[in-house]
Design a protein around this motif. Sequence first.
Motif: not given
Length: 76
Positions: A67-73
């Motif tokens: 799975l992928r989790y993207g950084f939330d700036p």
Amino acid sequence: MTHDGVAEWETAVLEGGPADGALIRLANRPGVVQVTHPCAVEDSTSGMRVEALYVYRRDLRVKEAPLRYGFDPASP
């Protein structure tokens, strides 16, 4: 995902931010993952612990491991 009521562990990769490329194992596909990093405290007698908090959000387009989790700036 569950199998007979038992959560199955899955692999996910964190993308962007300070934990870019880290592989993690998780259950139940949470929508958000928090990553913390300790910060130095000048007054060591205070007993206080300070940590920076980073939020990663699951990419709902990815249905299979990893799975992928993207950084939330914009997170705290």
